[in-house]
Design an enzyme around this catalytic site. Structure first.
Site, PDB file in Angstrom:
ATOM      1  N   ARG A 119     -40.715   7.847  10.161  1.00  0.00           N
ATOM      2  CA  ARG A 119     -40.080   8.270  11.402  1.00  0.00           C
ATOM      3  C   ARG A 119     -40.991   7.951  12.584  1.00  0.00           C
ATOM      4  O   ARG A 119     -42.210   8.002  12.447  1.00  0.00           O
ATOM      5  CB  ARG A 119     -39.828   9.785  11.411  1.00  0.00           C
ATOM      6  CG  ARG A 119     -39.222  10.351  10.173  1.00  0.00           C
ATOM      7  CD  ARG A 119     -38.844  11.792  10.380  1.00  0.00           C
ATOM      8  NE  ARG A 119     -37.690  11.889  11.244  1.00  0.00           N
ATOM      9  CZ  ARG A 119     -36.446  11.676  10.832  1.00  0.00           C
ATOM     10  NH1 ARG A 119     -36.198  11.358   9.587  1.00  0.00           N
ATOM     11  NH2 ARG A 119     -35.449  11.766  11.681  1.00  0.00           N
ATOM     12  N   GLY A 122     -46.027   8.250  -1.997  1.00  0.00           N
ATOM     13  CA  GLY A 122     -47.207   9.075  -1.764  1.00  0.00           C
ATOM     14  C   GLY A 122     -48.472   8.594  -2.448  1.00  0.00           C
ATOM     15  O   GLY A 122     -49.370   9.398  -2.708  1.00  0.00           O
ATOM     16  N   SER A 123     -48.593   7.287  -2.711  1.00  0.00           N
ATOM     17  CA  SER A 123     -49.837   6.840  -3.344  1.00  0.00           C
ATOM     18  C   SER A 123     -51.025   7.007  -2.388  1.00  0.00           C
ATOM     19  O   SER A 123     -52.138   7.300  -2.828  1.00  0.00           O
ATOM     20  CB  SER A 123     -49.716   5.396  -3.839  1.00  0.00           C
ATOM     21  OG  SER A 123     -49.645   4.493  -2.766  1.00  0.00           O
ATOM     22  N   ASN A 124     -50.789   6.861  -1.087  1.00  0.00           N
ATOM     23  CA  ASN A 124     -51.884   7.106  -0.134  1.00  0.00           C
ATOM     24  C   ASN A 124     -52.208   8.596  -0.038  1.00  0.00           C
ATOM     25  O   ASN A 124     -53.371   8.972   0.108  1.00  0.00           O
ATOM     26  CB  ASN A 124     -51.530   6.539   1.249  1.00  0.00           C
ATOM     27  CG  ASN A 124     -51.754   5.048   1.309  1.00  0.00           C
ATOM     28  OD1 ASN A 124     -52.881   4.579   1.407  1.00  0.00           O
ATOM     29  ND2 ASN A 124     -50.676   4.279   1.198  1.00  0.00           N
ATOM     30  N   HIS A 163     -50.805   1.028   8.222  1.00  0.00           N
ATOM     31  CA  HIS A 163     -49.703   0.069   8.227  1.00  0.00           C
ATOM     32  C   HIS A 163     -50.100  -1.156   7.398  1.00  0.00           C
ATOM     33  O   HIS A 163     -51.221  -1.647   7.523  1.00  0.00           O
ATOM     34  CB  HIS A 163     -49.387  -0.349   9.672  1.00  0.00           C
ATOM     35  CG  HIS A 163     -48.222  -1.263   9.768  1.00  0.00           C
ATOM     36  ND1 HIS A 163     -46.918  -0.817   9.647  1.00  0.00           N
ATOM     37  CD2 HIS A 163     -48.144  -2.610   9.921  1.00  0.00           C
ATOM     38  CE1 HIS A 163     -46.097  -1.851   9.744  1.00  0.00           C
ATOM     39  NE2 HIS A 163     -46.812  -2.952   9.903  1.00  0.00           N
ATOM     40  N   ASN A 219     -52.328   6.653  11.468  1.00  0.00           N
ATOM     41  CA  ASN A 219     -51.319   6.022  10.602  1.00  0.00           C
ATOM     42  C   ASN A 219     -51.941   4.820   9.919  1.00  0.00           C
ATOM     43  O   ASN A 219     -52.889   4.223  10.417  1.00  0.00           O
ATOM     44  CB  ASN A 219     -50.126   5.567  11.464  1.00  0.00           C
ATOM     45  CG  ASN A 219     -49.020   4.953  10.624  1.00  0.00           C
ATOM     46  OD1 ASN A 219     -48.661   5.476   9.569  1.00  0.00           O
ATOM     47  ND2 ASN A 219     -48.481   3.825  11.064  1.00  0.00           N
TER      48      ASN A 219
END
Ligand code: GRF
Length: 217
Positions: A114, A33-35, A132, A130
């Site tokens: 997911r 969860g650093s983002n 990536h 998202n």
């Protein structure tokens, strides 16, 4: 049109969101969860620029560290065990019901491990993004940083994109380059990639939710 802080993206001026309402964001995460943390901090530090709040963390891993981060930040959490549902659609129907209860406007995936199904995609079409850790379309899927190192590319980076039904295939919103240095390991490269992610993701979220950024093409 102008470019934003080195990101490859497009910005439309004069198209501020007309709504006076605070935009309600749900972050989906499965891991550290650093983002998540970077987004929460950016929004807290610049409330007027974002005009948004992280209203909910959706987590599919009951032991994920991101849950601790959400608790520390006083953010509501919805924790699921997808295996307990009949199928992926049944799981997502329950998640969707919670999002609707909470009046969530945007979904931000941040290390959510997911594939998203049409249940959520249709409900949040064009409102789900998202991040990536590669320059897509290179190295989609799992272990993107290791894939780049193993391949021997000299540059990799970060991509923020809208989510579609594919694996890391949606329309690209922003990309930043990270150079691969001699002697880089997966850890050393991941550290530099994460630092870039923590800068670019909040910026893209801020511009996108207020209608100032859209994919090219
Ligand atoms: C990030 O590298 C992101 O690009 C990828 O998953 C990782 C999540 O890291 N989708 P964290 O949980 O935000 O630290």
């Amino acid at each position: 049109m102008s470019s934003v802080a080195g990101a490859v993206c497009e910005v439309e001026s004069g198209s501020e969101a007309s709504s006076q309402n605070i935009v309600r964001i749900a972050i989906f995460a499965s891991g550290s969860g650093s983002n998540f943390q970077a987004l929460v901090e950016a929004i807290t530090e610049e409330p007027e620029a974002f005009h948004a709040e992280v209203a909910l963390l959706v987590c599919d891993k009951p032991n994920a560290y991101v849950i601790e981060r959400a608790k520390a930040a006083g953010i509501e959490t919805a924790i699921y065990q997808p295996k307990q549902y009949e199928d992926r659609a049944a799981y997502e129907r329950e998640v969707l019901a919670r999002l609707q209860e909470e009046n969530i406007d945007w979904i931000v995936l941040a290390g959510y491990m997911r594939i998203v199904t049409p249940v959520l995609l249709n409900a949040y079409a064009g409102r789900m993004l998202n991040i990536h850790p590669s320059l897509l379309p290179a190295f989609p899927g799992l272990h993107a940083i290791k894939q780049a190192l193993d391949y021997g590319v000299r540059v990799t980076g970060v991509t923020v994109h809208l989510v579609d039904e594919g694996m890391d295939t949606g329309p690209i919103l922003a990309q930043r380059v990270v150079e691969i240095e001699d002697g880089d390991t997966e850890d050393s490269l991941a550290e530099r990639i994460h630092a870039v992610e923590h800068e670019v993701y909040p910026m893209v979220v801020r511009e996108l939710i207020h209608g100032r950024l859209r994919p090219r093409g």
